[in-house]
Scaffold this active site. Structure first.
Site, short mmCIF file in Angstrom:
data_model
loop_
_atom_site.label_atom_id
_atom_site.label_comp_id
_atom_site.label_asym_id
_atom_site.label_seq_id
_atom_site.Cartn_x
_atom_site.Cartn_y
_atom_site.Cartn_z
CB CYS A 297 79.97 24.29 43.48
SG CYS A 297 81.73 24.81 43.78
CB CYS B 2 79.90 18.19 44.66
SG CYS B 2 80.86 18.76 43.71
CB CYS C 282 86.52 19.13 45.54
SG CYS C 282 86.54 20.90 45.90
CD GLU D 74 74.95 30.74 27.38
OE1 GLU D 74 75.65 31.49 28.19
OE2 GLU D 74 74.33 29.53 27.41
CB CYS E 138 80.54 19.51 49.34
SG CYS E 138 81.28 21.04 49.63
#
Length: 379
Positions: free
Chosen positions: A204, A214, A220, A47, A211
């Site tokens: 995204c 998605c 959305c 991370e 899209c």
DNA sequence: AACACGGGGGT
DNA sequence: ACCCCAGTGTT
């Protein structure tokens, strides 16, 4: 405490967790080296490396780092120079210094075990709210929200959240929404968190989001309005500046280079802090003044030779560094002589291989690699 | 709230 | 050649 999934006072939030989790199983990234482990050391390291750095860049660094320092105890005990060398070229070197400090804090203050909740994790050096939540979600199934850039993009689009994220109040509101959108079961947290990251990275995207691929396209609000590219809203004013740095690579008769450690003052805000670099001057005149003060070669020895290399542009967040590399070959007679501006406690004469094993800034590393061809070692 | 910090990718 | 991307700590 009320269930975060309960509806808000004004509008009911879409349930995004189920389609996200389902999508991640089939289309997410599931074979990265730091996945399929619940070792907080590995998750934490990945991370930190992934902050401001893309996955493809991190892969090699992560493998080398884990091989050299496989656990928090070995990292805490490692010399700072080794940590910086392992980070060399990755950038944002305060991450590496905080990484080292954090490992030592885990050993000294937490018995060698990472804290098992996001709030305590976030108190450690270099671990902010998002990184703490990611570690807690992946390793301990804690219901903690992340809000990195990818997630900001996904959530502002899904919700058509048009608040200006440059304003702290709006950012705080989005954090609250992120927490309300979490799945109810802690067991779903690892895949849900990974899904948000993956969706933002692969579908995204900032420009030209895909899209049609998605899993949230039917929920959305930005997609329905036809303007996902308008999110997130963030006013920013980044004023860039330029600066010239003259880099003096002193080379002795044995072909060794003088490298000095740059001061770590100012914590995060110092370019190349804690790394090794050649002598740096703000202008050519400063460099020339130093050269004039060098010990003069005897009549029997050849004079020092100066090689001015082409300017290298090094781009930082809001500054362009124009690097002027100058290699000066010292005459044998000057070996061992006192040299002005050189601080013996701060640096050393390094052979090529020795130098490349140090924590070097990327442009310095590239330059020194090129030196091996330009100035072959004469035996 | 603004700013500083590297390096790399896409077009 | 010029566009873009980003989390944490300090001030």
């Amino acid at each position: 405490m009320p269930a975060p999934s309960s509806s808000s006072a004004s509008a009911r939030l879409p349930a995004i967790a189920p389609p996200l989790i389902d999508w991640q199983v089939r289309h997410g990234r599931n074979h990265l080296p730091w996945q399929h482990t619940q070792d907080p050391y590995r998750v934490w390291l990945s991370e930190i490396m992934l902050q401001q750095t893309q996955v493809t860049t991190v892969l090699d660094y992560y493998q080398r780092f884990i091989q050299a320092l496989p656990d928090v105890a070995s990292l805490a005990a490692a010399p700072a120079d080794q940590v910086m060398a392992l980070w060399s070229g990755l950038g944002y070197y305060s991450r590496a210094r905080n990484l080292h400090r954090c490992a030592q804090a885990v050993m000294a203050e937490h018995g060698g075990q990472f804290p098992r909740n996001a709030a305590t994790l976030a108190s450690l050096p270099g671990i902010g709210r998002t990184t703490a939540a990611a570690i807690a979600a992946f390793c301990f199934q804690e219901r903690a929200a992340i809000l990195d850039a990818n997630v900001k993009r996904v959530l502002t689009r899904v919700l058509a959240f048009s608040g200006d994220l440059a304003q702290a109040q709006q950012e705080k509101a989005l954090w609250a929404l992120a927490e309300q959108l979490l799945p109810e079961a802690g067991a779903d947290m690892p895949r849900y968190t990974q899904a948000l990251m993956d969706l933002g990275a692969t579908v995204c995207t900032p420009r030209q989001p895909v899209c049609r691929q998605c899993p949230l396209q039917w929920q959305c609000r930005a997609q329905q309005a036809g303007n996902p590219q308008d999110y997130p809203v963030k006013t920013r004013k980044l004023r860039r500046s330029s600066q010239a740095w003259w880099l003096l690579f002193l080379r002795d008769a044995q072909g060794r280079y003088w490298l000095e450690r740059r001061p770590a003052q100012g914590g995060a805000n110092a370019i190349w802090a804690g790394l090794f670099s050649p002598l740096v001057y703000p202008g050519e005149a400063d460099l020339a003044r130093m050269l004039a003060a060098l010990p003069q070669a005897s009549q029997a020895s050849p004079a020092q030779q100066r090689h001015d290399l082409p300017v290298v542009l090094h781009v930082l967040t809001h500054r362009d560094l124009f690097l002027h590399p100058v290699v000066v070959q010292l005459a044998p007679a000057t070996d061992g002589c006192a040299v002005p501006d050189i601080h013996p406690a701060a640096g050393a004469w390094c052979t090529g291989p020795q130098a490349l094993a140090l924590g070097l800034p990327a442009p310095v590393r590239k330059l020194m690699l090129s030196f091996e061809e330009l100035f072959p070692l004469v035996k």
